[in-house]
Design a protein around this motif. Structure first.
Motif, PDB file in Angstrom:
ATOM      1  N   GLN A  91      39.774  21.462  60.648  1.00  0.00           N
ATOM      2  CA  GLN A  91      39.959  22.342  59.498  1.00  0.00           C
ATOM      3  C   GLN A  91      39.776  23.800  59.919  1.00  0.00           C
TER       4      GLN A  91
ATOM      5  N   CYS B   2      42.768  25.069  61.825  1.00  0.00           N
ATOM      6  CA  CYS B   2      43.891  25.346  60.907  1.00  0.00           C
ATOM      7  C   CYS B   2      43.682  26.694  60.227  1.00  0.00           C
ATOM      8  N   ASP B   3      42.461  26.920  59.734  1.00  0.00           N
ATOM      9  CA  ASP B   3      42.175  28.178  59.027  1.00  0.00           C
ATOM     10  C   ASP B   3      42.396  29.366  59.942  1.00  0.00           C
TER      11      ASP B   3
ATOM     12  N   ASN C 236      46.086  29.936  60.704  1.00  0.00           N
ATOM     13  CA  ASN C 236      46.785  30.405  59.508  1.00  0.00           C
ATOM     14  C   ASN C 236      46.469  31.875  59.217  1.00  0.00           C
ATOM     15  N   GLN C 237      45.183  32.226  59.369  1.00  0.00           N
ATOM     16  CA  GLN C 237      44.799  33.617  59.109  1.00  0.00           C
ATOM     17  C   GLN C 237      45.403  34.556  60.138  1.00  0.00           C
TER      18      GLN C 237
ATOM     19  N   LEU D 134      52.304  27.527  56.319  1.00  0.00           N
ATOM     20  CA  LEU D 134      51.465  26.321  56.306  1.00  0.00           C
ATOM     21  C   LEU D 134      51.105  25.924  57.743  1.00  0.00           C
TER      22      LEU D 134
ATOM     23  N   TRP E  65      49.119  22.634  59.596  1.00  0.00           N
ATOM     24  CA  TRP E  65      48.371  21.392  59.414  1.00  0.00           C
ATOM     25  C   TRP E  65      48.291  20.600  60.709  1.00  0.00           C
TER      26      TRP E  65
ATOM     27  N   ALA F 269      43.908  17.907  58.594  1.00  0.00           N
ATOM     28  CA  ALA F 269      43.431  19.199  58.102  1.00  0.00           C
ATOM     29  C   ALA F 269      44.638  20.074  57.842  1.00  0.00           C
ATOM     30  N   GLN F 270      44.455  21.062  56.937  1.00  0.00           N
ATOM     31  CA  GLN F 270      45.592  21.931  56.650  1.00  0.00           C
ATOM     32  C   GLN F 270      45.102  23.263  56.107  1.00  0.00           C
ATOM     33  N   ALA F 271      45.942  24.284  56.249  1.00  0.00           N
ATOM     34  CA  ALA F 271      45.641  25.584  55.673  1.00  0.00           C
ATOM     35  C   ALA F 271      46.952  26.243  55.300  1.00  0.00           C
ATOM     36  N   GLY F 272      46.936  26.992  54.208  1.00  0.00           N
ATOM     37  CA  GLY F 272      48.153  27.670  53.774  1.00  0.00           C
ATOM     38  C   GLY F 272      48.737  27.026  52.531  1.00  0.00           C
TER      39      GLY F 272
ATOM     40  N   GLU G  82      50.627  24.565  50.490  1.00  0.00           N
ATOM     41  CA  GLU G  82      51.001  23.199  50.787  1.00  0.00           C
ATOM     42  C   GLU G  82      51.587  22.519  49.548  1.00  0.00           C
TER      43      GLU G  82
END
Lengths: 120, 796
Positions: free
Chosen positions: B386, B389-390, B393-394, B400, B402, B417-420, B422
């Protein structure tokens, strides 16, 4: 010169052979079949020569030699050890115990007397 | 007297007064005439009135016969009013003309331009001061002369024709030289000068005349040429500034006068595409209203004298843009007024790209660093994924990010895990590892191939078909999937989506690969740690078991060791007792057979002697065998004792030689000994003798005829004893076995007695004594054994 010789030997045949050779060369032979007997005889009378077998029942030849050497009267008497070729360290131990020299068994009658005379 | 009459009289008096004023002012006879009549009419009326002596009471009575008088008075008033304006205007016009005439005359007289009037035959009628100055003639010299005088002779004919043509044309004025472009005048001294001239025609007294106005433009032409030259020079400079230096010239109002070649060429434009147009309406700025507005503001500021500069993107083709460093600089005259604006620009697209690249690299490093920091302290797999991913993404601002993990059994991939943005996308995603459509997507491909997979355009790529609808709905335009690999093992894949098609270039993918490798490593470590924990427990258990086993084994070994020791003792005892027990009977056999052979017991027959000799020799042989076996066992147990003493080696050699005298004679062999007189050595005498006896007895044993030579020499620190025979020798192939235990060399002829241990023991002992034994031999010719012995035995 006729030598009064003590032969300490437990084997009957060897005793006979050694005695025979010595007598043939005109020497007097006193026989002892054990270490204790040898020591007793050595301390008892005046001897010219002792032939000492090292492997004996009871106290062995080394111990007997030490005991004989321990008496003042016998500290210079030639003691010739009859050593076994097989026994590691026999010769050194014999000389250390006070023997004058050593003759390896089996003895060779042809050279036996010469070997003895070599140590006298 | 009526009121009407009175009003008439008043009006007439007013008109009279006004007229007199006007006469004084305008001095016009018509006005004076009119005024006079009016005055007389007023006088008569007054006189009439006075003579009638009528009462004042009738003032308020109407007398119809008096009305025409009133009308005449009013008309007179109006007439005076009208005439006044008319006369005033006329006077003014006359005055103007008068002034104009005066001015004209002075202009004609003093004007710098030549003003020449000619008649229809082209003879000069008038020649002003300007003409005198320009041409160098006095007016008197040329008046009445033909105009040709003032022209270069080559133009005369054409000129005459032109004027004739002009005379009949409806135009009243014409610029001269319109057809031939240039006209020239001729000075009095004959030199020519460029001129600007116009001709006009007028008809005076039904005679046509022409007025030529001419100006010497030598200076202007020169200036013009200079300007042209400098303009060309400037243009060359502007055009030659290099392909990235874009320059133009424009008015302070924002009209582009021109642009240099690079500026035009970069956008494929022609000068006429831009010249004379408002700058912001040119092609370069035609893509964005806000850019145009910015430019308008800038032009306004520059027109006030401000130099403006900013980076901006301009259009240079359909869908092609460059970034420029744009500068608008006002050009001031001496008074400080802006008279031109110079727009200039440098193409900094490459620099911008480089800057963007640096920015990109920075963000790359930041992402890697952040992920690495995370990896170092985060030991929980879920939190790690996670967090990664964060960070990605940042840092990269994707739509997205993941991470999908390959499930146990490697059959499907599930999001971990994923960020953005979705919006339930991942729930709709199904990724398998089989050969179906859902197994051939970017994630599946990346995991299968262990290579990054970039999807340039989600909208068109067939590999993305199963997920396309859902992806496009959420604005994903392109994606990159990178496997999480460590040491050839795939854990899953990192998937990144961008809203821009083809957003992932090689560099970007490399970043993702790097981050993925780090994550792969972290996953590996976490897994390893878990395994390690399990393994540790198993190991602990195994360790305990092993310890128990070791204990058991140790006990067994200890027992075995005890047994071994017992066995060893047993062996020693066996050898000792064998030696003793075997020798004791030999003592008797050798002893008594020897006594008998010596004849101590009396005479024996030859037959008896022969047989007893065999008995004795056999017993001796047996004794040798026993002794050899004992020696071997001692050597192998490293129990050989050496009795080191000083002795004379030649004496020992003689002893041995003598002991073999009988045996050699018996075999009919010659035995010789060569030796120095004395050679004292320090060694084990008995062992030295044993070796020498072995060598000589071997020589005797294997020599049927010939001789045996024993030689003792000293070589430095070494004594060398050579035993050479003329015996059967050794085959070359047997040489290698010669010194091995229990090796018996094949021989022909008689049986050679021996234990097969003699040479083996001799060499071992020789080495113990600090020497050695070597051999040289020729088969059937003889052998030579060389026994070396160190003179001083080194202390060990």
């Amino acid at each position: 010169m006729r030598m009064k010789t003590l032969v300490v030997e437990d084997n009957e045949n060897n005793m006979y052979l050694i005695g025979y050779i010595l007598k043939k060369h005109g020497h007097e032979v006193i026989e002892a079949v054990s270490g204790e007997e040898g020591v007793e005889l050595a301390l008892k009378g005046r001897l010219d020569l002792i032939l000492m077998d090292l492997q004996l029942p009871g106290i062995d030849g080394l111990e007997a030699t030490k005991r004989i050497r321990a008496s003042e009267a016998n500290d210079e008497i030639p003691i010739i050890a009859l050593t076994s070729y097989a026994m590691t360290g026999d010769r050194e131990r014999a000389l250390k115990a006070g023997c004058t020299g050593y003759i390896e068994k089996p003895i060779d009658p042809e050279t036996f007397m010469a070997s003895i005379e070599g140590y006298l | 007297m009526s009121g009407v009459l009175i009003i008439s009289i008043v009006i007439r008096l007013i008109v009279l007064g006004w007229s007199i004023g006007l006469i004084r002012q305008l001095r016009d006879w018509r006005m004076a005439f009119l005024s006079g009549i009016l005055a007389l009419m007023a006088l008569r009326q007054i006189l009439t009135t006075i003579s009638e002596r009528e009462s004042w009471a009738i003032v308020f009575h109407w007398h119809v016969e008096e009305l025409p008088g009133l009308v005449v008075s009013i008309l007179a008033f109006l007439a005076v009013f009208y005439f006044k304006d008319m006369i005033t205007e006329h006077d003014q016009a006359v005055a103007e003309r008068h002034k104009s005439e005066i001015r004209m005359a002075s202009i004609l007289g003093i004007a710098a331009d030549a003003i020449i009037t000619i008649d229809k035959d082209q003879h000069i009628l008038q020649f002003n001061q300007g003409a005198e100055q320009i041409f160098g003639y006095h007016a008197e010299e040329v008046l009445g002369q033909p105009l040709d005088l003032l022209l270069p002779s080559r133009f005369v004919k054409a000129h005459q024709q032109h004027i004739r043509t002009f005379a009949t044309s409806p135009k009243s004025t014409r610029r001269m030289g319109e057809l031939s472009q240039e006209i020239f005048g001729r000075h009095k001294d004959g030199s020519e000068f460029p001129a600007d001239a116009s001709i006009s025609k007028l008809t005076m007294d039904s005679q046509i005349a022409f007025t030529v106005i001419l100006r010497d433009i030598t200076d202007r032409v020169r200036l013009h040429d200079a300007i042209k030259k400098s303009e060309k020079h400037l243009r060359n400079v502007l055009d030659g500034l290099g392909p990235h230096m874009l320059v133009g010239l424009m008015t302070p109002e924002g009209t582009l006068i021109e642009a240099n070649r690079p500026a035009l060429e970069i956008a494929g434009l022609k000068p006429e595409d831009v010249s004379g147009k408002p700058f912001e309406e040119t092609y370069w700025w035609s893509y964005s209203e806000s850019v145009k507005q910015q430019l308008r503001d800038t032009i306004r500021r520059a027109a006030r004298g401000e130099t403006c500069r900013y980076d901006v993107v301009v259009r240079v083709g359909e869908g092609r843009f460059i970034t420029i460093d744009f500068c608008l600089q006002p050009l001031l005259d001496e008074a400080g007024n802006v008279f031109y604006l110079i727009p200039s620009a440098v193409d900094i697209t490459e620099r911008k790209r480089a800057e963007d690249h640096i920015q990109h690299l920075r963000s790359v490093l930041e992402a890697i660093r952040n992920v690495n920091q995370l990896i170092v302290h985060e030991k929980n797999q879920q939190k790690l994924l996670q967090g990664a991913c964060d960070i990605i993404n940042q840092t990269r601002q994707y739509k997205l990010v993941w991470i999908g993990m390959l499930q146990e059994g490697a059959k499907e991939v599930l999001p971990a895990a994923q960020a953005g943005f979705e919006d339930g996308y991942l729930k709709s995603v199904k990724i398998t590892m089989d050969d179906s459509e859902t197994g051939k997507g970017p994630t599946g491909t990346a995991i299968k191939t262990k290579m990054p997979f970039v999807l340039r355009d989600i909208a068109s790529d067939s590999q993305y078909k199963p997920w396309r609808e859902q992806a496009l709905k959420r604005g994903y335009a392109s994606s990159a999937s990178v496997p999480l690999v460590h040491e050839n093992r795939v854990f899953g894949a990192l998937n990144v989506y961008s809203t821009i098609p083809d957003a992932f270039d090689e560099e970007e993918v490399n970043l993702l690969v790097e981050v993925s490798q780090d994550i792969g490593f972290a996953l590996h470590s976490i897994e390893l740690e878990e395994k390690h924990k399990c393994a540790e427990e198993a190991l602990h258990k195994a360790h305990e078991e092993l310890e128990a086993k070791v204990m058991e084994r140790t006990n067994e070994l200890a027992q075995a060791n005890i047994r071994l020791q017992e066995l060893d003792q047993l062996k020693s005892m066996f050898i000792a007792s064998m030696s003793h027990e075997l020798r004791t009977p030999l003592n008797s056999i050798i002893g008594f057979s020897s006594i008998i052979l010596q004849g101590m017991t009396g005479e024996i027959t030859e037959e008896q002697r022969k047989q007893l000799t065999i008995v004795k020799r056999s017993a001796n042989h047996l004794l040798d065998l026993i002794n050899d076996i004992i020696d071997v066992s001692k050597i192998e147990a490293a129990e050989v004792e050496l009795a080191i003493e000083r002795f004379d080696l030649p004496s020992l050699a003689r002893e041995v030689e003598e002991s073999f005298t009988f045996a050699t004679q018996e075999h009919g062999l010659a035995l010789s000994l060569t030796t120095p007189k004395r050679l004292t050595i320090e060694s084990d005498k008995r062992r030295t003798k044993q070796i020498l006896i072995n060598l000589v007895s071997n020589a005797v044993k294997f020599t049927d005829q010939g001789k045996i030579e024993i030689k003792v020499v000293r070589r430095g620190d070494v004594a060398e004893i050579t035993v050479r025979d003329t015996g059967i020798g050794v085959r070359e192939e047997d040489m290698g076995y010669l010194f091995e235990a229990f090796s018996r060399i094949r021989t022909e002829g008689r049986i050679r007695e021996g234990s097969g241990l003699g040479l083996y023991l001799s060499r071992k002992i020789a080495v113990l004594l600090g020497g050695g034994i070597s051999v040289e031999s020729e088969f059937s010719k003889g052998s030579m054994f060389i026994f070396t012995l160190s003179l001083r035995r080194r202390e060990e």
